[in-house]
Design an enzyme around this catalytic site. Sequence first.
Site: not given
Length: 761
Positions: A223-225, A462, A481
């Site tokens: 999971a990333s931003n 994501n 997020r």
Amino acid sequence: MAEPITSDSETPAGALGATIRRDTWGIAHVDAPSPGAAFAAQGWVAADDRIWQMEWDRRRALGRWAEVVGMAGAREDAFFRRLGLADIARADWDALAPRTRAMTEAYADGVNRWLADHDEALPPEFDHHPAPPERWEPWHCVAVYKLRHIFMGTLTRKLWRGRIMAQAGPEAVMVIVGDVEADTAMVPGDGPPPDLLADAATLLDASAADMAALAAAMDSDGASNSWALSGERTASGKPLLAGDPHRGIEFPNVYHQCHITCGDFDAIGMGFPGVPGFPHFGHNDEVAWCITHGMCDDTDVFVERFGPTEPDGESPEIQWRTETLHIRGEDDVEVLCGRSPRGPVVLGDPADGVALSMMWTGMHGADTTLDALWPMLEAGSADESIEAARPWVLPVNNLLVADRAGKIAFKIRGRVIERSPASRWTPVPATDEFAWDGLEAVPFEQLPEWSDPQRGFLVTANNRTADAGPYISLDYAGPARHDRVCELIAPMSDATVADMASVHADVTSLVAPKVLDLVFEYGVECGHALANGLLDMLAAWDHRMNPESAAATVYAVIKRRLIEAITERLGVAGAELGASGWPPAAEASRMAAAAAVRMMCERRFDVVPGLDNPIGLRMAVSACVDETAAELSQRLGGDPQTWAWERLHRMASPHPLASALPSARELHPPVDGCGGDADTVRQGGTAPETGERAIHGSCARYAFDLGDWDNSGWVVPHGVSGVRGSGHDLDQRSAWLACELIPVAYSADSVAAVTVDVVEI
């Protein structure tokens, strides 16, 4: 088998003519006379910093980890032997463009130069190995890259949902996925998304019996931003590009900081040790790029059924072969490997009468991902950077790029293959209907893109990215997020790198209010003496998962107990696929937790026995509050005001060798408390199986300032070196814990100002 490097081995001839300058953080800045020398020097630097990590990844990809750690590595080796990853990587390397093969050959040359010069000065991990590292071969670059991405797709999610269906029925599968069309997409579109439910109910009902043998599987997708701000929102008038990838926090860290310069390019970024270039995060003198995981549905699992094998050891459809695992300290183990017309068998054998085969975009046709790496370094604009991604196969990424001319752009890159809608949910029958024969990838031009939006920023986390276009996935992350990053950057009009670091550090949960609404509504029959006080504490809480917050601790434990209540009633708590030890129970637990949280947020309990009525919910939620009060009193003492989140939420970053061999235990890095959780921008994901320990987090943070490259910042959880005790193995740790960025030295003057050591190779 390749021969080990020793002092008597043949070494590459001649000097590279490259200069390596190490800065105050130990980060290497390479100045080389040619691209070939630059890639060779990058290989040399990677080996100098991370040779054990490269050896670990290579051995796992080749199914030879058990040769070092014994039976602890056998199940993983068996999987990769059955998959045939080594043969796939060799074939993919053969299919690469000549220039790309030359790049990997140069990189391997640099690794082998280092090995030849350091056979008596290897990192301490090799004190626990039975043999020194072997020569690096160019195709190993492909193998370790594929290894790092095989579990980022939908293999494990479909196995997990198969387990859910076997235990709780097809309706439960749809409930835990949730309404995948409900989240606001990043890219506007004119039409509705694909019908994601088409044929699903019929197939799930028909396949329920086949799923009865399945259990949960590991979930290693990240999971990333990431976000990009146009110049109209920044102090410099040029774009800012920032973000943070999320993975399991291991030591050594997955990403390696490096800077390579030659006459053709001047690029700095974070790469994978063992792979040339900077596939995910970096910039040259004109363009910056970054990614988040696109969450693409890239894998299908097929339920193969067959009768007794023929006398020659082959079933009518599955061709079987035997491979031998050499197990350190044990007898050899024979692994039966099979291949059906649908793909390699990853679980099962003739004695079972049933097996699971799989197909993955990374082995359906040649994987040309590495053909994109060199062009990325040379791109002179955002458009050229996107065009460089045309050969990209895996994983499917949300690519953000920005250039010094002021453009910001988004593009999905990677191999997207649309199949039957029915195959999106669980393993499917091994029939021609679901086979991949003849399927082609979606053309690059049809993959979603968006550039220079009127709002002045782009964000990926994501989440679902487009309202129209090809089908990508059922498995997007929830919007929390993404929406929080948008909330933070939307008001910015004079943004700086420091502002980007403040976004990295944000610990506000947009999920917490939804979970707590459930708690406040149904937690009304609590009996523990502290229960009402805890509810009052939560009612006054600002939903920030700060390290010092006691309310964050209470919320986290109540949420974990609610997750356990849901998964236990569904009959999927702690489920595993295969035998004990593969996959890790914590990963199955984390996947179950994500599903349960989605059900809580959407109030979808109609398929959960005992929670499908108000009385059952009151009893369960109240019990969770009572149990939380009792548990935290026992663990942290009787005063709730002292229950700081960082006391339980501690970052564990295990060393894989130390986890497998007790004799290597000293290689584990220390454990520290930290903030955030799985739903916050500052990632700190947990799993019910391991309590509140942080097992998932930001494995890097970065902010690239296109107005002044030397004003950029980055940080990794440990340091650039993977050698314990080197001085640069943990020197970025305090900055990472504080969500601070260390300077990125890029210009020649900036590099010279921070240089502390120079090596000529």
